[in-house]
Motif scaffolding. Structure first.
Motif, PDB file in Angstrom:
ATOM      1  N   HIS A 123       0.813  -1.225   0.000  1.00 44.35           N
ATOM      2  CA  HIS A 123       0.000   0.000   0.000  1.00 44.35           C
ATOM      3  C   HIS A 123       0.846   1.275   0.000  1.00 44.35           C
ATOM      4  CE1 HIS A 123      -3.017  -2.830   2.058  1.00 44.35           C
ATOM      5  NE2 HIS A 123      -3.331  -2.751   0.774  1.00 44.35           N
ATOM      6  N   ALA A 124       2.167   1.128  -0.059  1.00 38.92           N
ATOM      7  CA  ALA A 124       3.062   2.289   0.007  1.00 38.92           C
ATOM      8  C   ALA A 124       2.759   3.299  -1.095  1.00 38.92           C
ATOM      9  CB  ALA A 124       4.520   1.840  -0.063  1.00 38.92           C
ATOM     10  N   LEU A 125       2.370   2.813  -2.268  1.00 42.29           N
ATOM     11  CA  LEU A 125       2.048   3.692  -3.383  1.00 42.29           C
ATOM     12  C   LEU A 125       0.893   4.643  -3.035  1.00 42.29           C
ATOM     13  CD1 LEU A 125       2.436   4.506  -6.341  1.00 42.29           C
ATOM     14  CD2 LEU A 125       0.847   2.686  -6.965  1.00 42.29           C
ATOM     15  N   PRO A 145       2.994  16.447  10.075  1.00 43.30           N
ATOM     16  CA  PRO A 145       4.161  15.706  10.582  1.00 43.30           C
ATOM     17  C   PRO A 145       4.894  15.001   9.443  1.00 43.30           C
ATOM     18  CG  PRO A 145       2.200  15.226  11.881  1.00 43.30           C
ATOM     19  CD  PRO A 145       1.749  16.030  10.703  1.00 43.30           C
ATOM     20  N   ALA A 146       6.179  14.846   9.591  1.00 43.26           N
ATOM     21  CA  ALA A 146       7.037  14.305   8.527  1.00 43.26           C
ATOM     22  C   ALA A 146       6.588  12.920   8.057  1.00 43.26           C
ATOM     23  CB  ALA A 146       8.479  14.252   9.016  1.00 43.26           C
ATOM     24  N   ARG A 147       6.144  12.070   8.940  1.00 40.45           N
ATOM     25  CA  ARG A 147       5.837  10.692   8.574  1.00 40.45           C
ATOM     26  C   ARG A 147       4.336  10.439   8.413  1.00 40.45           C
ATOM     27  NH1 ARG A 147       9.554   7.522   8.286  1.00 40.45           N
ATOM     28  NH2 ARG A 147      11.337   6.891   9.402  1.00 40.45           N
ATOM     29  N   ILE A 148       3.547  11.470   8.260  1.00 35.65           N
ATOM     30  CA  ILE A 148       2.087  11.303   8.187  1.00 35.65           C
ATOM     31  C   ILE A 148       1.665  10.460   6.976  1.00 35.65           C
ATOM     32  CG2 ILE A 148       1.550  13.420   6.884  1.00 35.65           C
ATOM     33  CD1 ILE A 148      -0.422  12.269   9.929  1.00 35.65           C
ATOM     34  N   PHE A 149       2.414  10.554   5.876  1.00 32.46           N
ATOM     35  CA  PHE A 149       2.055   9.803   4.674  1.00 32.46           C
ATOM     36  C   PHE A 149       2.440   8.327   4.764  1.00 32.46           C
ATOM     37  CE2 PHE A 149       2.012  14.189   3.232  1.00 32.46           C
ATOM     38  CZ  PHE A 149       0.798  14.232   2.575  1.00 32.46           C
ATOM     39  N   GLU A 150       2.949   7.924   5.923  1.00 30.76           N
ATOM     40  CA  GLU A 150       3.242   6.513   6.178  1.00 30.76           C
ATOM     41  C   GLU A 150       2.224   5.894   7.138  1.00 30.76           C
ATOM     42  OE1 GLU A 150       7.260   6.291   7.603  1.00 30.76           O
ATOM     43  OE2 GLU A 150       8.046   7.393   5.875  1.00 30.76           O
ATOM     44  N   GLN A 151       1.327   6.713   7.711  1.00 33.87           N
ATOM     45  CA  GLN A 151       0.332   6.222   8.670  1.00 33.87           C
ATOM     46  C   GLN A 151      -0.879   5.677   7.915  1.00 33.87           C
ATOM     47  OE1 GLN A 151      -0.576   9.277  11.517  1.00 33.87           O
ATOM     48  NE2 GLN A 151       1.465   9.204  12.425  1.00 33.87           N
ATOM     49  N   ALA A 152      -1.101   4.389   8.061  1.00 30.02           N
ATOM     50  CA  ALA A 152      -2.138   3.694   7.293  1.00 30.02           C
ATOM     51  C   ALA A 152      -3.531   4.292   7.508  1.00 30.02           C
ATOM     52  CB  ALA A 152      -2.133   2.209   7.653  1.00 30.02           C
ATOM     53  N   GLY A 153      -3.908   4.538   8.744  1.00 23.66           N
ATOM     54  CA  GLY A 153      -5.237   5.080   9.016  1.00 23.66           C
ATOM     55  C   GLY A 153      -5.445   6.444   8.396  1.00 23.66           C
ATOM     56  N   TRP A 154      -4.487   7.350   8.606  1.00 26.35           N
ATOM     57  CA  TRP A 154      -4.608   8.711   8.095  1.00 26.35           C
ATOM     58  C   TRP A 154      -4.650   8.718   6.573  1.00 26.35           C
ATOM     59  CZ3 TRP A 154      -1.872  12.293   5.175  1.00 26.35           C
ATOM     60  CH2 TRP A 154      -2.286  13.620   5.305  1.00 26.35           C
ATOM     61  N   VAL A 155      -3.770   7.957   5.933  1.00 30.43           N
ATOM     62  CA  VAL A 155      -3.741   7.891   4.469  1.00 30.43           C
ATOM     63  C   VAL A 155      -5.073   7.368   3.936  1.00 30.43           C
ATOM     64  CG1 VAL A 155      -2.688   6.704   2.485  1.00 30.43           C
ATOM     65  CG2 VAL A 155      -1.237   7.730   4.247  1.00 30.43           C
ATOM     66  N   GLU A 176     -15.432  -0.432   7.969  1.00 31.10           N
ATOM     67  CA  GLU A 176     -14.296  -1.348   8.071  1.00 31.10           C
ATOM     68  C   GLU A 176     -13.357  -0.954   9.212  1.00 31.10           C
ATOM     69  OE1 GLU A 176     -12.148  -4.223   7.994  1.00 31.10           O
ATOM     70  OE2 GLU A 176     -13.422  -4.285   6.179  1.00 31.10           O
ATOM     71  N   ASP A 177     -13.159  -1.863  10.166  1.00 27.52           N
ATOM     72  CA  ASP A 177     -12.261  -1.598  11.298  1.00 27.52           C
ATOM     73  C   ASP A 177     -10.790  -1.775  10.944  1.00 27.52           C
ATOM     74  OD1 ASP A 177     -14.042  -0.839  13.304  1.00 27.52           O
ATOM     75  OD2 ASP A 177     -14.454  -2.905  13.885  1.00 27.52           O
ATOM     76  N   ASP A 178     -10.474  -2.644  10.012  1.00 28.98           N
ATOM     77  CA  ASP A 178      -9.095  -2.966   9.664  1.00 28.98           C
ATOM     78  C   ASP A 178      -8.558  -1.926   8.674  1.00 28.98           C
ATOM     79  OD1 ASP A 178      -6.793  -4.009   8.319  1.00 28.98           O
ATOM     80  OD2 ASP A 178      -7.375  -6.041   8.888  1.00 28.98           O
ATOM     81  N   VAL A 179      -7.565  -1.152   9.111  1.00 32.16           N
ATOM     82  CA  VAL A 179      -7.025  -0.079   8.262  1.00 32.16           C
ATOM     83  C   VAL A 179      -6.429  -0.632   6.969  1.00 32.16           C
ATOM     84  CG1 VAL A 179      -6.601   1.544  10.143  1.00 32.16           C
ATOM     85  CG2 VAL A 179      -4.798  -0.016   9.467  1.00 32.16           C
ATOM     86  N   HIS A 180      -5.833  -1.817   7.023  1.00 30.92           N
ATOM     87  CA  HIS A 180      -5.212  -2.390   5.830  1.00 30.92           C
ATOM     88  C   HIS A 180      -6.270  -2.890   4.845  1.00 30.92           C
ATOM     89  CE1 HIS A 180      -1.421  -1.800   7.822  1.00 30.92           C
ATOM     90  NE2 HIS A 180      -1.865  -2.489   8.866  1.00 30.92           N
ATOM     91  N   ALA A 181      -7.372  -3.399   5.357  1.00 35.12           N
ATOM     92  CA  ALA A 181      -8.482  -3.804   4.482  1.00 35.12           C
ATOM     93  C   ALA A 181      -9.085  -2.576   3.801  1.00 35.12           C
ATOM     94  CB  ALA A 181      -9.545  -4.559   5.279  1.00 35.12           C
TER      95      ALA A 181
END
Length: 191
Positions: A123-125, A145-155, A176-181
């Motif tokens: 999901h990095a893309l 924040p510098a790493r915000i684009f790496e946070q699964a929920g926020w993205v 959906e509860d699962d951020v990766h789903a």
């Protein structure tokens, strides 16, 4: 399990956690809702309308929604109250009822908040896509924040907010509860 009672503001759009939305308030039931929220310091729920209209008879709301908190208010040029709200917690409405004034009330259970999960490699893309889209729309990224684009929920929430998907698709993401789903579903819709 005890449920919390909360007023609903059904709309033909979906409010997502972290997203801002502007509302125009003119019906007595919603003016009363705003007054009560101002007194209690609480929020209200925004749910997608399944049947009905935003004004007039009470609409049938979706069972999933987001708590809205008032950030700002003003009076528009037309004299109507305008609100700026922001989405906070997700909820599931267990049951609804309609007050005498037409305001829909719901007994809600709060859904699990997102953790601090980072984007998985598959999901990095999506983080890169979101950053590019925000830059192209002129969003000022300096305050983030510098790493915000790496946070699964926020993205996931930000993509679900800005991608051209249907309100029904947004509700399915909200459920959906699962951020990766959530991210996987968004990735499939982009394809």
């Amino acid at each position: 399990m005890a449920h919390e009672s909360m007023p609903l503001f059904p709309l033909h759009q979906v409010l997502l956690p972290g997203a801002a939305m502007d509302l125009r308030v003119f019906e007595r039931r919603y003016l009363d809702l705003v007054r009560d929220c101002g007194r209690s310091g609480g929020g209200f729920g925004i749910c997608l309308i399944l049947e009905g209209n935003e004004a007039g008879a009470p609409a049938t709301p979706a069972a999933y929604g987001t708590e809205a908190r008032i950030e700002d208010f003003d009076t528009g040029n037309d004299g109507l109250l305008t609100l700026r709200v922001r989405g906070h917690r997700r909820f599931h409405a267990i049951r609804t009822r309609v007050r005498d004034n037409g305001l829909v009330m719901a007994d809600v259970e709060w859904l699990r908040a997102d953790g601090e999960d980072v984007l998985r490699p598959e999901h990095a893309l999506l983080g890169t896509l979101l950053q590019t889209m925000m830059e192209k729309t002129g969003t000022d990224l300096n305050g983030l924040p510098a790493r915000i684009f790496e946070q699964a929920g926020w993205v996931g929430w930000r993509l679900a907010q800005i991608l051209p998907i249907t309100p029904e698709q947004r509700v399915s993401i909200l459920q959906e509860d699962d951020v990766h789903a959530r991210l996987q579903r968004l990735l499939e819709w982009i394809d």
